[in-house]
Design an enzyme around this catalytic site. Structure first.
Site, short mmCIF file in Angstrom:
data_model
loop_
_atom_site.label_atom_id
_atom_site.label_comp_id
_atom_site.label_asym_id
_atom_site.label_seq_id
_atom_site.Cartn_x
_atom_site.Cartn_y
_atom_site.Cartn_z
N HIS A 54 27.78 40.37 73.26
CA HIS A 54 26.74 41.39 73.33
C HIS A 54 27.35 42.71 73.81
O HIS A 54 28.54 42.78 74.08
CB HIS A 54 25.62 40.96 74.27
CG HIS A 54 26.05 40.83 75.70
ND1 HIS A 54 26.77 39.74 76.15
CD2 HIS A 54 25.89 41.65 76.78
CE1 HIS A 54 27.02 39.89 77.44
NE2 HIS A 54 26.51 41.03 77.84
N THR A 57 28.77 46.83 70.54
CA THR A 57 29.94 46.96 69.67
C THR A 57 31.11 46.14 70.20
O THR A 57 31.24 45.90 71.40
CB THR A 57 30.39 48.43 69.57
OG1 THR A 57 30.58 48.97 70.89
CG2 THR A 57 29.36 49.28 68.83
N ARG A 58 31.96 45.72 69.27
CA ARG A 58 33.23 45.08 69.59
C ARG A 58 34.32 45.67 68.69
O ARG A 58 34.08 45.96 67.51
CB ARG A 58 33.16 43.57 69.38
CG ARG A 58 32.35 42.82 70.44
CD ARG A 58 33.05 42.86 71.79
NE ARG A 58 32.37 42.05 72.78
CZ ARG A 58 31.36 42.45 73.55
NH1 ARG A 58 30.90 43.67 73.40
NH2 ARG A 58 30.83 41.66 74.45
N LYS A 270 31.24 54.38 75.25
CA LYS A 270 31.39 53.03 75.82
C LYS A 270 32.83 52.80 76.25
O LYS A 270 33.77 53.07 75.50
CB LYS A 270 30.97 51.98 74.80
CG LYS A 270 31.09 50.55 75.32
CD LYS A 270 30.74 49.56 74.23
CE LYS A 270 31.06 48.13 74.67
NZ LYS A 270 30.81 47.14 73.60
N HIS A 277 43.93 40.91 87.60
CA HIS A 277 43.58 39.71 88.36
C HIS A 277 42.07 39.67 88.55
O HIS A 277 41.48 40.59 89.12
CB HIS A 277 44.28 39.71 89.72
CG HIS A 277 45.78 39.79 89.62
ND1 HIS A 277 46.55 38.74 89.15
CD2 HIS A 277 46.64 40.80 89.90
CE1 HIS A 277 47.82 39.11 89.16
NE2 HIS A 277 47.90 40.35 89.62
N CYS A 319 29.47 41.02 81.11
CA CYS A 319 29.63 39.93 80.15
C CYS A 319 30.64 38.93 80.72
O CYS A 319 31.26 39.18 81.76
CB CYS A 319 30.10 40.46 78.79
SG CYS A 319 31.79 41.09 78.77
N LYS A 352 36.23 40.18 66.99
CA LYS A 352 36.70 40.71 65.70
C LYS A 352 37.05 39.59 64.74
O LYS A 352 36.98 39.75 63.52
CB LYS A 352 37.90 41.63 65.89
CG LYS A 352 39.15 40.93 66.41
CD LYS A 352 40.34 41.86 66.54
CE LYS A 352 40.20 42.84 67.65
NZ LYS A 352 40.18 42.20 69.00
#
Length: 383
Positions: A54, A57-58, A270, A277, A319, A352
């Site tokens: 979510h 965009t990716r 965005k 880490h 996320c 992707k």
């Protein structure tokens, strides 16, 4: 229908897919396209904001961490374009991509290696040349980056709903708000137990993201779910951050690895950060609401590299990134049960590839093999 009655549900299918995010939605659709009687089961909504698929965009790019990824990325791009054309909806926006950082940075070296291995069109630029070409950037002059023209971004939630809608139109069954409790092998396939029903199937596909280890014991010590936060910052000069003049980027800097997108369909540039880490979280019990500290940490990099984009915060969202042991994802049939296929551990770079992962999972479920190169991603590397 009288009060208290229930809808009769079928309980036998050729294939069951657990998890209908990016990978699962693609797998259900590819299976349905081959005429497979398939059931997809999702514990949350379709789509939902509890996992890794979510945030509007990716990124899509041909340059990645190793040349072994390039054939999959190429095929993924073809499949995204095919889905877009078949559905008559916008899913992929081409902006070009930028990978780099200080001289010798991992992002730069990996991009150069991928371009050389597959003769990808690209240009090596200094930070100053990037700034001249794309005014939203203000990189240090000594930076070295690879600009690759085929990169861009995918509308991730829209891609999931497009896959699911197409699969349903081809006869697939998709059920949300149903949690898989367990599955077991049988002589004829598998039995899948949920909090609503029991299903029998010949094949099982596990695309459960951060919850994959609940369904595949082999993955119990091989997956590390981690919390990530993304920000949308309103640019002071929005014209500099439009898709036509602002490539997606992945940059290494002293503050860490970062990635970003142009303004698209909602206010804000965005931006995200991949800390070196990060603690492992319980995907059923984690702090999903972003904090002021999250926002302050995220702003550090754009304030230095994209100062024209650091206006008011428009949105923050979190996320789950599920890392594998070595950073390469797992994509294979189960070593004990060849009728069970697994895709997991996409380590923050996976969406992707969802289109091609769905195709590969359909190959594995229907013929136990694929013609696409997946040796790097086999499960046998887990000790």
């Amino acid at each position: 229908m009288s009060a208290g009655s229930t809808v009769s549900q079928r309980t036998e299918f050729e294939t069951v897919v657990i998890g209908i995010g990016g990978m699962g939605s693609a797998a259900v659709c590819h299976l349905a396209e081959r005429g497979v009687d398939v059931l997809g089961i999702e514990r949350y909504d379709v789509p939902h904001a509890r996992g890794s698929s979510h945030g509007e965009t990716r990124q899509y790019s041909l340059t990645q961490k190793h040349p072994d990824y390039v054939p999959l990325a190429r095929r993924a791009g073809e499949l995204w374009r095919e889905l877009e054309a078949d559905a008559g909806t916008d899913l992929f926006t081409e902006t070009g991509s930028i990978f780099g950082g200080e001289p010798g940075s991992a992002s730069f070296e990996h991009a150069v290696e991928c371009c050389a291995a597959y003769d990808l069109p690209h240009t090596v630029l200094t930070g100053a040349e990037v700034n001249d070409r794309f005014p939203g950037y203000e990189l240090p002059e000594e930076y070295r980056v690879v600009h690759q023209p085929d990169g861009g971004f995918i509308a991730c939630e829209r891609a999931i709903t497009t896959y699911v809608t197409r699969a349903q139109s081809l006869g697939a069954t998709v059920r949300a708000r149903e949690r898989v409790l367990d599955w077991r092998p049988t002589e004829s396939g598998v039995v899948v137990e949920t909090d609503r029903n029991r299903y029998a199937a010949e094949n099982l596909v596990v695309t459960a993201g951060a919850w994959a280890s609940e369904h595949v014991r082999l993955l119990e010590s091989a997956l590390k779910p981690q919390r990530r936060v993304m920000a949308w910052l309103q640019p002071e000069e929005p014209s500099k951050f439009r898709p036509e003049n602002f490539p997606v980027f992945t940059l290494d800097s002293p503050e860490g690895n970062s990635y970003g997108f142009p303004v698209h369909e909602q206010p804000g540039f965005k931006f995200g950060r991949a800390p070196e880490h990060t603690e492992t979280i319980d995907p059923d019990d984690w702090r999903d609401e972003p904090t002021l500290q999250d926002e302050e940490l995220l702003r550090m990099i754009p304030e230095r590299l994209f100062p024209d984009a650091t206006g008011p915060t428009m949105r923050l969202t979190s996320c789950i990134v599920t890392r594998s042991l070595d950073g390469d994802f797992y994509l294979d049939t189960h070593p004990e049960y060849p009728h069970v296929s697994v895709a997991a551990g996409f380590s923050g770079i996976g969406f992707k590839y969802a289109s091609v992962v769905g195709e590969i999972l359909a190959d594995l479920a229907t013929r136990r093999e694929t013609d696409l190169p997946i040796e790097r991603f086999r499960l046998d590397r887990i000790a």
